[in-house]
Write an enzyme that holds these catalytic residues in place. Structure first.
Site, PDB file in Angstrom:
ATOM      1  N   LYS A   3      59.402  15.401  32.685  1.00 49.70           N
ATOM      2  CA  LYS A   3      57.987  15.100  32.841  1.00 49.70           C
ATOM      3  C   LYS A   3      57.809  13.600  33.135  1.00 49.70           C
ATOM      4  O   LYS A   3      58.774  12.828  33.049  1.00 49.70           O
ATOM      5  CB  LYS A   3      57.244  15.531  31.566  1.00 49.70           C
ATOM      6  CG  LYS A   3      57.423  17.052  31.256  1.00 49.70           C
ATOM      7  CD  LYS A   3      56.313  17.595  30.369  1.00 49.70           C
ATOM      8  CE  LYS A   3      56.767  17.881  28.964  1.00 49.70           C
ATOM      9  NZ  LYS A   3      55.778  18.656  28.162  1.00 49.70           N
ATOM     10  N   TYR A  43      50.560  25.227  33.906  1.00 48.52           N
ATOM     11  CA  TYR A  43      50.141  25.325  32.506  1.00 48.52           C
ATOM     12  C   TYR A  43      49.001  26.316  32.306  1.00 48.52           C
ATOM     13  O   TYR A  43      48.224  26.177  31.361  1.00 48.52           O
ATOM     14  CB  TYR A  43      49.755  23.939  31.978  1.00 48.52           C
ATOM     15  CG  TYR A  43      50.942  23.106  31.515  1.00 48.52           C
ATOM     16  CD1 TYR A  43      51.889  23.620  30.617  1.00 48.52           C
ATOM     17  CD2 TYR A  43      51.100  21.795  31.951  1.00 48.52           C
ATOM     18  CE1 TYR A  43      52.962  22.856  30.189  1.00 48.52           C
ATOM     19  CE2 TYR A  43      52.187  21.022  31.514  1.00 48.52           C
ATOM     20  CZ  TYR A  43      53.114  21.566  30.627  1.00 48.52           C
ATOM     21  OH  TYR A  43      54.182  20.807  30.190  1.00 48.52           O
ATOM     22  N   PHE A  51      43.500  20.882  24.711  1.00 53.69           N
ATOM     23  CA  PHE A  51      44.279  19.790  25.318  1.00 53.69           C
ATOM     24  C   PHE A  51      44.692  20.073  26.760  1.00 53.69           C
ATOM     25  O   PHE A  51      45.478  19.318  27.346  1.00 53.69           O
ATOM     26  CB  PHE A  51      45.514  19.480  24.459  1.00 53.69           C
ATOM     27  CG  PHE A  51      46.457  20.640  24.240  1.00 53.69           C
ATOM     28  CD1 PHE A  51      47.451  20.940  25.160  1.00 53.69           C
ATOM     29  CD2 PHE A  51      46.357  21.427  23.087  1.00 53.69           C
ATOM     30  CE1 PHE A  51      48.333  21.997  24.958  1.00 53.69           C
ATOM     31  CE2 PHE A  51      47.240  22.492  22.874  1.00 53.69           C
ATOM     32  CZ  PHE A  51      48.220  22.773  23.811  1.00 53.69           C
ATOM     33  N   ARG A  81      66.120  25.673  26.073  1.00 54.82           N
ATOM     34  CA  ARG A  81      65.180  25.372  24.983  1.00 54.82           C
ATOM     35  C   ARG A  81      65.924  24.756  23.785  1.00 54.82           C
ATOM     36  O   ARG A  81      65.370  23.911  23.081  1.00 54.82           O
ATOM     37  CB  ARG A  81      64.424  26.640  24.550  1.00 54.82           C
ATOM     38  CG  ARG A  81      63.536  27.286  25.615  1.00 54.82           C
ATOM     39  CD  ARG A  81      62.241  26.568  25.879  1.00 54.82           C
ATOM     40  NE  ARG A  81      61.338  26.525  24.752  1.00 54.82           N
ATOM     41  CZ  ARG A  81      60.038  26.205  24.852  1.00 54.82           C
ATOM     42  NH1 ARG A  81      59.490  25.932  26.046  1.00 54.82           N
ATOM     43  NH2 ARG A  81      59.279  26.133  23.801  1.00 54.82           N
ATOM     44  N   THR A  87      58.870  21.968  20.241  1.00 59.10           N
ATOM     45  CA  THR A  87      57.708  21.343  20.894  1.00 59.10           C
ATOM     46  C   THR A  87      57.174  20.171  20.079  1.00 59.10           C
ATOM     47  O   THR A  87      56.939  19.080  20.606  1.00 59.10           O
ATOM     48  CB  THR A  87      56.585  22.388  21.056  1.00 59.10           C
ATOM     49  OG1 THR A  87      57.099  23.516  21.755  1.00 59.10           O
ATOM     50  CG2 THR A  87      55.395  21.798  21.811  1.00 59.10           C
ATOM     51  N   ARG A  98      64.243  16.117  22.756  1.00 58.62           N
ATOM     52  CA  ARG A  98      63.011  15.658  22.104  1.00 58.62           C
ATOM     53  C   ARG A  98      63.320  15.000  20.753  1.00 58.62           C
ATOM     54  O   ARG A  98      62.726  13.989  20.403  1.00 58.62           O
ATOM     55  CB  ARG A  98      62.047  16.834  21.935  1.00 58.62           C
ATOM     56  CG  ARG A  98      61.419  17.294  23.260  1.00 58.62           C
ATOM     57  CD  ARG A  98      60.713  18.631  23.113  1.00 58.62           C
ATOM     58  NE  ARG A  98      59.959  19.002  24.316  1.00 58.62           N
ATOM     59  CZ  ARG A  98      59.395  20.179  24.497  1.00 58.62           C
ATOM     60  NH1 ARG A  98      59.495  21.115  23.562  1.00 58.62           N
ATOM     61  NH2 ARG A  98      58.732  20.450  25.608  1.00 58.62           N
ATOM     62  N   ASN A 108      56.538  14.695  25.375  1.00 57.44           N
ATOM     63  CA  ASN A 108      57.820  15.096  24.807  1.00 57.44           C
ATOM     64  C   ASN A 108      58.891  15.323  25.868  1.00 57.44           C
ATOM     65  O   ASN A 108      59.820  16.085  25.688  1.00 57.44           O
ATOM     66  CB  ASN A 108      57.642  16.303  23.882  1.00 57.44           C
ATOM     67  CG  ASN A 108      56.965  17.459  24.580  1.00 57.44           C
ATOM     68  OD1 ASN A 108      56.857  17.466  25.806  1.00 57.44           O
ATOM     69  ND2 ASN A 108      56.529  18.453  23.821  1.00 57.44           N
ATOM     70  N   HIS A 111      59.964  19.809  30.107  1.00 55.01           N
ATOM     71  CA  HIS A 111      59.438  21.165  30.055  1.00 55.01           C
ATOM     72  C   HIS A 111      60.586  22.129  30.277  1.00 55.01           C
ATOM     73  O   HIS A 111      61.465  21.870  31.109  1.00 55.01           O
ATOM     74  CB  HIS A 111      58.392  21.406  31.150  1.00 55.01           C
ATOM     75  CG  HIS A 111      58.083  22.863  31.334  1.00 55.01           C
ATOM     76  ND1 HIS A 111      57.230  23.536  30.492  1.00 55.01           N
ATOM     77  CD2 HIS A 111      58.577  23.799  32.197  1.00 55.01           C
ATOM     78  CE1 HIS A 111      57.192  24.810  30.861  1.00 55.01           C
ATOM     79  NE2 HIS A 111      57.993  24.999  31.879  1.00 55.01           N
ATOM     80  N   GLU A 122      57.652  30.253  37.263  1.00 57.73           N
ATOM     81  CA  GLU A 122      57.617  28.806  37.483  1.00 57.73           C
ATOM     82  C   GLU A 122      58.498  28.379  38.667  1.00 57.73           C
ATOM     83  O   GLU A 122      58.136  27.480  39.418  1.00 57.73           O
ATOM     84  CB  GLU A 122      58.022  28.089  36.186  1.00 57.73           C
ATOM     85  CG  GLU A 122      56.942  28.240  35.119  1.00 57.73           C
ATOM     86  CD  GLU A 122      57.387  27.901  33.698  1.00 57.73           C
ATOM     87  OE1 GLU A 122      58.467  27.296  33.531  1.00 57.73           O
ATOM     88  OE2 GLU A 122      56.644  28.257  32.755  1.00 57.73           O
TER      89      GLU A 122
HETATM   90  N1  GDP Z   1      47.577  16.682  24.108  1.00 54.46           N
HETATM   91  C1  GDP Z   1      48.238  17.666  23.476  1.00 54.46           C
HETATM   92  N2  GDP Z   1      49.339  18.161  24.078  1.00 54.46           N
HETATM   93  C2  GDP Z   1      49.988  19.146  23.445  1.00 54.46           C
HETATM   94  C3  GDP Z   1      49.592  19.684  22.198  1.00 54.46           C
HETATM   95  N3  GDP Z   1      50.463  20.681  21.844  1.00 54.46           N
HETATM   96  C4  GDP Z   1      51.345  20.740  22.846  1.00 54.46           C
HETATM   97  N4  GDP Z   1      51.079  19.821  23.807  1.00 54.46           N
HETATM   98  C5  GDP Z   1      51.768  19.564  25.055  1.00 54.46           C
HETATM   99  O1  GDP Z   1      51.679  20.742  25.822  1.00 54.46           O
HETATM  100  C6  GDP Z   1      52.981  21.122  26.268  1.00 54.46           C
HETATM  101  C7  GDP Z   1      53.025  22.621  26.445  1.00 54.46           C
HETATM  102  O2  GDP Z   1      52.906  23.237  25.176  1.00 54.46           O
HETATM  103  P1  GDP Z   1      53.875  24.446  24.794  1.00 54.46           P
HETATM  104  O3  GDP Z   1      54.044  25.353  25.970  1.00 54.46           O
HETATM  105  O4  GDP Z   1      53.324  25.019  23.541  1.00 54.46           O
HETATM  106  O5  GDP Z   1      55.244  23.693  24.445  1.00 54.46           O
HETATM  107  P2  GDP Z   1      56.657  23.652  25.195  1.00 54.46           P
HETATM  108  O6  GDP Z   1      56.859  24.971  25.882  1.00 54.46           O
HETATM  109  O7  GDP Z   1      57.653  23.415  24.096  1.00 54.46           O
HETATM  110  O8  GDP Z   1      56.595  22.474  26.143  1.00 54.46           O
HETATM  111  C8  GDP Z   1      53.894  20.538  25.204  1.00 54.46           C
HETATM  112  O9  GDP Z   1      55.196  20.301  25.662  1.00 54.46           O
HETATM  113  C9  GDP Z   1      53.222  19.230  24.864  1.00 54.46           C
HETATM  114  O10 GDP Z   1      53.580  18.228  25.815  1.00 54.46           O
HETATM  115  C10 GDP Z   1      48.424  19.136  21.582  1.00 54.46           C
HETATM  116  O11 GDP Z   1      48.006  19.543  20.500  1.00 54.46           O
HETATM  117  N5  GDP Z   1      47.790  18.131  22.268  1.00 54.46           N
HETATM  118 MG    MG Z   2      55.637  26.065  27.072  1.00 53.34          MG
END
Ligand code: GDP
Ligand code: MG
Length: 129
Positions: A3, A43, A51, A81, A87, A98, A108, A111, A122
């Site tokens: 990212k 997303y 968010f 992963r 996450t 991470r 973080n 992705h 994707e």
């Molecule tokens: N601004 C914000 N970003 C978040 C939050 N939770 C997750 N994210 C971001 O959204 C991305 C996508 O969320 P998710 O699919 O749940 O996590 P991932 O698959 O582990 O990347 C995460 O990698 C974080 O960068 C939040 O509460 N606030």
């Molecule tokens: Mg995800």
């Protein structure tokens, strides 16, 4: 995908190196600034989250490095992963990308697709045939 924060911090080499050392194969790799439309589609599962807008703004603020990673089984997403880590940065274990390099969940670094079907969707978005 590395990212924008990973590119800004000069961590692309470290991340790519970890993928290679694991024994996974990089089949496609492309650095670009994603369009808002691409980031929104990427997303879309989070479209109803508070968010979401912040997430799209973050992903489009600079170049990312999109990759297609291949492993020996159908579980490459799962291996990735593990390399990436949890996450939430409070849960991401040292030894994961991470866990070793991220301090805030919003930024973080990486992705990774969360299922085989997500990877198929994707890959089609980022590397259309
Ligand atoms: N601004 C914000 N970003 C978040 C939050 N939770 C997750 N994210 C971001 O959204 C991305 C996508 O969320 P998710 O699919 O749940 O996590 P991932 O698959 O582990 O990347 C995460 O990698 C974080 O960068 C939040 O509460 N606030
Ligand atoms: Mg995800």
């Amino acid at each position: 995908m590395c990212k924008p924060d990973a590119v800004e911090r000069g961590l692309v080499g470290e991340i790519v190196s970890r993928i290679e050392r694991k024994g996974l194969v990089i089949k496609e790799m492309d650095m670009r600034i994603p369009s808002v439309a691409l980031a929104e589609a990427h997303y879309e599962e989070h479209a109803d989250k508070p968010f979401y807008r912040e997430l799209v703004d973050f992903l489009t603020r600079g170049p990312v490095v999109a990759m297609v990673i291949e492993g020996p089984d159908g579980n490459t997403f799962s291996l990735m992963r593990m390399l990436i880590g949890k996450t939430n940065v409070d849960d991401a274990q040292p030894g994961s990308i991470r866990g070793d390099f991220a301090t805030i969940t919003n930024e973080n670094l990486v992705h990774g697709s969360d299922a085989h079907e997500s990877a198929v969707r994707e890959i089609a978005l980022w590397f259309p045939a």
